[in-house]
Design a protein around this motif. Sequence first.
Motif, PDB file in Angstrom:
ATOM      1  N   GLU A   1      44.865  37.303  36.687  1.00 18.73           N
ATOM      2  CA  GLU A   1      45.100  36.639  37.852  1.00 18.73           C
ATOM      3  C   GLU A   1      44.235  35.663  38.086  1.00 18.73           C
ATOM      4  O   GLU A   1      43.107  35.911  38.108  1.00 18.73           O
ATOM      5  CB  GLU A   1      45.125  37.885  39.121  1.00 18.73           C
ATOM      6  N   THR A   2      44.982  34.302  38.199  1.00 21.09           N
ATOM      7  CA  THR A   2      44.066  33.314  38.282  1.00 21.09           C
ATOM      8  C   THR A   2      44.048  32.538  39.764  1.00 21.09           C
ATOM      9  O   THR A   2      45.153  32.685  40.448  1.00 21.09           O
ATOM     10  CB  THR A   2      44.473  32.000  37.205  1.00 21.09           C
TER      11      THR A   2
ATOM     12  N   VAL B   1      28.953  38.373  36.968  1.00 21.84           N
ATOM     13  CA  VAL B   1      30.074  37.171  37.064  1.00 21.84           C
ATOM     14  C   VAL B   1      29.674  36.000  35.923  1.00 21.84           C
ATOM     15  O   VAL B   1      28.342  35.581  35.863  1.00 21.84           O
ATOM     16  CB  VAL B   1      30.165  36.738  38.347  1.00 21.84           C
ATOM     17  N   ASP B   2      30.545  35.783  35.176  1.00 20.38           N
ATOM     18  CA  ASP B   2      30.297  34.649  34.328  1.00 20.38           C
ATOM     19  C   ASP B   2      30.724  33.477  34.694  1.00 20.38           C
ATOM     20  O   ASP B   2      31.625  33.375  35.472  1.00 20.38           O
ATOM     21  CB  ASP B   2      31.036  35.092  32.903  1.00 20.38           C
ATOM     22  N   PHE B   3      29.747  32.374  34.665  1.00 14.03           N
ATOM     23  CA  PHE B   3      29.969  31.304  35.033  1.00 14.03           C
ATOM     24  C   PHE B   3      30.179  30.146  34.131  1.00 14.03           C
ATOM     25  O   PHE B   3      29.445  30.229  32.809  1.00 14.03           O
ATOM     26  CB  PHE B   3      28.952  30.814  35.914  1.00 14.03           C
TER      27      PHE B   3
ATOM     28  N   ASP C   1      30.767  32.402  46.657  1.00 19.12           N
ATOM     29  CA  ASP C   1      30.677  33.436  47.333  1.00 19.12           C
ATOM     30  C   ASP C   1      32.310  34.251  47.551  1.00 19.12           C
ATOM     31  O   ASP C   1      32.327  35.264  47.396  1.00 19.12           O
ATOM     32  CB  ASP C   1      30.001  33.434  48.815  1.00 19.12           C
ATOM     33  N   SER C   2      32.856  33.521  48.135  1.00 20.69           N
ATOM     34  CA  SER C   2      34.098  33.837  48.319  1.00 20.69           C
ATOM     35  C   SER C   2      35.117  34.131  47.322  1.00 20.69           C
ATOM     36  O   SER C   2      35.523  35.191  47.301  1.00 20.69           O
ATOM     37  CB  SER C   2      35.111  32.951  49.420  1.00 20.69           C
ATOM     38  N   LEU C   3      34.964  33.393  45.995  1.00 21.49           N
ATOM     39  CA  LEU C   3      35.525  33.725  44.801  1.00 21.49           C
ATOM     40  C   LEU C   3      35.206  35.119  44.403  1.00 21.49           C
ATOM     41  O   LEU C   3      35.915  35.999  43.955  1.00 21.49           O
ATOM     42  CB  LEU C   3      35.578  32.755  43.837  1.00 21.49           C
ATOM     43  N   VAL C   4      33.654  35.384  44.294  1.00 24.62           N
ATOM     44  CA  VAL C   4      33.175  36.526  43.767  1.00 24.62           C
ATOM     45  C   VAL C   4      33.588  37.603  44.799  1.00 24.62           C
ATOM     46  O   VAL C   4      34.090  38.619  44.249  1.00 24.62           O
ATOM     47  CB  VAL C   4      31.761  36.437  43.895  1.00 24.62           C
ATOM     48  N   LYS C   5      33.378  37.457  46.171  1.00 25.24           N
ATOM     49  CA  LYS C   5      33.994  38.419  46.904  1.00 25.24           C
ATOM     50  C   LYS C   5      35.475  39.005  46.788  1.00 25.24           C
ATOM     51  O   LYS C   5      35.913  40.152  46.915  1.00 25.24           O
ATOM     52  CB  LYS C   5      33.915  37.998  48.380  1.00 25.24           C
ATOM     53  N   ASP C   6      36.278  37.955  46.259  1.00 26.42           N
ATOM     54  CA  ASP C   6      37.763  38.328  45.979  1.00 26.42           C
ATOM     55  C   ASP C   6      37.802  38.984  44.640  1.00 26.42           C
ATOM     56  O   ASP C   6      38.905  39.416  44.189  1.00 26.42           O
ATOM     57  CB  ASP C   6      38.615  36.917  45.996  1.00 26.42           C
TER      58      ASP C   6
ATOM     59  N   ASN D   1      36.825  37.575  41.436  1.00 26.65           N
ATOM     60  CA  ASN D   1      36.829  37.054  40.072  1.00 26.65           C
ATOM     61  C   ASN D   1      35.694  37.185  39.434  1.00 26.65           C
ATOM     62  O   ASN D   1      34.430  37.137  39.809  1.00 26.65           O
ATOM     63  CB  ASN D   1      36.808  35.437  40.542  1.00 26.65           C
ATOM     64  N   LYS D   2      36.011  37.535  38.263  1.00 23.36           N
ATOM     65  CA  LYS D   2      34.944  37.753  36.939  1.00 23.36           C
ATOM     66  C   LYS D   2      34.368  36.732  36.285  1.00 23.36           C
ATOM     67  O   LYS D   2      33.300  36.631  35.649  1.00 23.36           O
ATOM     68  CB  LYS D   2      35.392  38.555  36.217  1.00 23.36           C
ATOM     69  N   ILE D   3      35.089  35.755  36.163  1.00 26.80           N
ATOM     70  CA  ILE D   3      34.685  34.180  35.617  1.00 26.80           C
ATOM     71  C   ILE D   3      35.105  33.240  36.297  1.00 26.80           C
ATOM     72  O   ILE D   3      36.087  33.112  36.892  1.00 26.80           O
ATOM     73  CB  ILE D   3      35.363  34.193  33.880  1.00 26.80           C
ATOM     74  N   ILE D   4      34.225  32.337  36.629  1.00 28.90           N
ATOM     75  CA  ILE D   4      34.226  30.966  37.471  1.00 28.90           C
ATOM     76  C   ILE D   4      34.086  30.099  36.647  1.00 28.90           C
ATOM     77  O   ILE D   4      33.032  29.820  36.130  1.00 28.90           O
ATOM     78  CB  ILE D   4      33.480  31.338  38.719  1.00 28.90           C
TER      79      ILE D   4
END
Lengths: 507, 367, 365
Positions: free
Chosen positions: C70-71, C119-121, C88-93, C95-98
């Motif tokens: 899911e992207t 999380v992988d950045f 922060d909000s992406l991690v909270k939602d 997301n495992k790779i940003i």
Amino acid sequence: MPAVSLHGITKRFPGVVANDGVEFEAAEGEVHALLGENGAGKSTLSNILTGLYRPDEGTVELYGERVEFDSPRDALDAGICMVHQHFRLVPPFTVAENVILGDHRGEGGRFLVNPRHIERRVAELGERYRIAVDPRARVWQLSLGEQQRVEILKALYREAKILILDEPTAVLTPQEAESLFVTLRAMADEGRTVIFISHKLHEVTAVADRVTVLRGGKTVATVGTADATPQSLASLMVGREVDVATRVPREMTIGDAVLELEGVGATGDRGAEALHDVSLTVRSGEIVAVAGVAGNGQRELAETITGMRPTTTGRIVVGGKALKGGDSREAIHAGIAHVPEDRLHTGVAPSLSIASNTVLKSYRGTHIARGPMLRLGAIKERALHLISSYDVRTSGPNVPARQLSGGNLQKVVLGREFSGEPRVLIAASPTRGLDVSAIETVHRYIREGATGGMGIILISEDLDEILALADRIVVMYEGRIVGELDAETATKDAMGLLMAGVTEPVA
Amino acid sequence: MIRVERRLEQPRWLSLAVPIGSLVVAFVAMTIVLLVTGHDPFTTFRRLFDSAFLGSAELNATFVSATPLLFTGLCAAVAFRMQLFNIGGEGQLYVGAIFAAAAALLVSGVPTVVAIPVMIAMGALGGALFALIPAVLRAFFKTNEIIVSLMLNYVAALVLNYLIFDSLSYWRDTSSPEAKVFPQGKTLPDAASWPLSHIGGLELPFGLLLGLVIAGVVWVLYSRTRFGFEVQVIGDSPRAASYAGMRTRRKILAVMALSGAIAGIGGASQDGDVRHLLDARGLSAAGYGYAGIVVAALARYNPFAVALVAFLLGGIQNAGYTLQGADFPSGLVGVMQGLILFCALGGELLIRHRIRFERRRPAESVA
Amino acid sequence: MSKSKVALVAALTAVVATASLVVTAVGSAKQHDVFKAAWIYVGPHNDGGWSQAHDEGRLAVVKALGSKVETTYKENVPEGPQVSQVIDSLVKDGNKIIFATSFGYQDAVLAAAKKYPTVDFEMATGYKTATNMADYYGAGEDAIYLSGMAAGAATKSGVVGYVVPFAIPEVIRHTNAFALGVQATHPGATVKIVWTNSWFSPATEKKAAQSLKAAGADVIGQNVDSPSAGQYSESAGLPWVGYDSDAQKFAPKQWLTGAVYNWGVYYIPRVKAAMAGTWKTGSYYGSLSDGFTKLAPFGPLVSSATKAAIATKLAALKAGTFDEFAGPLYDQAGKLRVPAGKKLSLGDLMAIDWLVKGVQGSPKG
């Protein structure tokens, strides 16, 4: 069948019943005066008739037909036009353009207008009613009297059947007023109805056929002017017998000169010379009136003496000391009090409270301020003192000044100006727009000021007022003092000639 | 027929009922928009609140966003009170940031307790000096301060760009590897980092506290002092002020300097609280100065209301980033933010005016 | 008035707070078990340039992995304090790779990588790495060189305009490659540059193109992100070379070609690795060979001879038998910077601060 008839008109505002069952009728072909003190309900009534307000109760009939106006446009469409005290004109536009502005039914409603056609029509109307104005002139170039003519032309152009004029003579010379009355008469003779709102009782008796007097939102009486005198109308207005600006003998102890102007000159707002070589001496205990048609330098004179306008030549001496001029703070400290012509926007800061306005000039003093901080308690105390000793009718010192009626506002201004124990008072049109009882109060304070030893300059266009108050009269014309008269012997005719610039005795 | 009339009196209950009502209206409108665009209103609203005002991390982010708005809002409010329309908060903030960054770099090596006051003072000085340009032109040459201050915003933005991108200025970092890849300001010394105050899980930026103190000072200044009295009179009626012997010119200079100084401290706060270098691109992209005008207008120039509005707007702005996504276009976020502001302003109108619904009667025939 | 205003705002705040408490208490959506990946864009996702190219890469991931992933993305995220909050909000939602796609995000991403070790950045155009933060970019210059050849073939006056964002090594490298490409098909041609000091600024880019035309350029190229210079070129009848994404639709007549990035080439394996738990940090530098960079389809103005010449160079670049930065290379002043037989190394290219002969404009911005 009356042209206009209002029955049982009631209009309430929070805390006030502005109109309380008002009855009013005006016939076709009549000049009908509407008389009343400020707050008597005249404005509310005319606002109802012009569609600005809707009455809470009561009916409006025009020529026997009941009407209800949802907006001023409805009233305009029904043939009702109003000439306000403050003109509703667009200064950069020409006379012709102003005339068609907002006229959505005729020429003004078209996408493309034919200026020649309008100009011709405006010129014709001007000729016919003897209120000619150049249709191509820009409104800002016109005198106030001419601007008023434009307002009347607007009404005529729209073929108004009913014309309401609010204090139309306030800006006119006696001669201009006379010619306005001729125009109004001519309009009435054609079958139009002219409703004339005024405070000036002698005008009312001179021009109107009938008078309706309002007091406290109610109709007191409708009388024919043939049966009325200024005194009888005044007592109807205030509900008791009053003296209408008659001379009151005053104990006079004229002292030393407190204010001397020596060859004072100043420029006006547009840079032209407004005062030329004005010399004048005012002694302690003396009331010197400055008469003149508005716009002949009286405003600039008041502003120059009070430091709001710099002098270009000459000097101003107060109590023997020359001022450097152009600094109102210096003038205040020298003891010059000023009741300005525009009391609402110069005499007070209108949105600020009565309390703030009480200390408008003294806020720097040690009674009011401690270092940079204001002593709010002391300000309130002073305001309460002023309210009680000058009988200001208001619900409290925190009420914004603009909510006060004209008379109460002027009491605040006078009370504040007198509180500094001044040597000199410059009072410019101090009673303009006030009702009879307020005028009486203001006159009393001015007399008391003189008795108390102040030197007073009274600038006024109201010759009755001048004759009632002044000890000496000087007349200004085009920025100069063109004559001086003794108040005991002066006549209105003599003043009128000087005001018109005629200094040679007429053969 | 609908008529809008000015209220002559403002009943007390309205000041509570209208905000609630306008929020309800805002949410109803947003619900409709969301349903039409195929989103679940309930989830959306939950995310909206979650991401702005709930949870300490979200609140902390809101504090960061609110801080510059507090400064620029006060900047506008202070000047607008005197009818002096300083639109230059944007540029004054830049100049404050430039001055404060220079100060921080110059005094590197001193402890934080010295560095922070110096940055604040220099930021204030920079903002004030820059605001004095339109002030002097207005006071002595009657030049319109709106146009001058607005134009100076562009000048300040160009100067900011010049310092970092187009010159080897004192502020530009020329040595670090980052700066070799992309031009940027010199990193400020650690002593120039403004501290965070921890209250429970909340982190309050020093700039926010400073801004609140300034709001209090402004309130006292404007309601309790001779200076404030003169500002009120001049703002209400310049003729009355001149009549009362007030020195209007001096007051124009003083108020503009104060206004600019507050924006300048906002710039210093950006250096010290957030960016820790002179961030030319970041500052000019943010548009804090212009947002501050909105804040001041919504707060009707009351300094404490400015603080609350800055907090609300900061939160709404942050919530916007959280809301948007692949299935939630940023345009829709803008629509929702707009609806909230629109309803807040509409409510304000309702407090001062009332709307009357009337059946239009057929105008009986008029002769 | 001021008092009632304070009351109003206070009431507003109170209402917001209460309402949100209620809302939170009632609803709490369940997390899904699909793998979540997110992108952060500096401009709109459909900017017709840089961010759009990244978004096409994201869509390629969706196409390749379907419902297993899911992207989402965040667009218009300024390089400032908002970045951390967006992460922060992406991690909270969940997301495992940003993927962070603008250079200015780098420090915020590095800080986030420390804060969220699980999380992988991925940091586009960056150079800082961590155990859970990788860098990626590619040799855009090779494709840009080829697009320069198309521009050189199209110019009659021998003056080509080039709209450039910031005076940084990446852009100077690209500008040099473009100029060398122009000179390959039009020997002695000059390339005039105008700096916009912005990656994405449609209005400024259009003005830059206008001023280049006024300065005599009869072909416009660009290294900036929006297609507005192209839209202007289309209306002014100037052939245009784009950048980042295929933007032919913005200038159907005047479009020549453009160097474009195929981010999907990188994104698909990285997301797959993250899903499988085999993701490792690194610094990726894509090329023409692996399909990361390529030339967009040609427009109608490009002749078959030019196409053939470009095809030859493309083959040589892929085979490694040609390097546009091989000597002899002269700088603007005519000084020999790279003698014959030598070439610029990748390290040199990453720090380049001089423009090649024939470019008119300052390398300092």
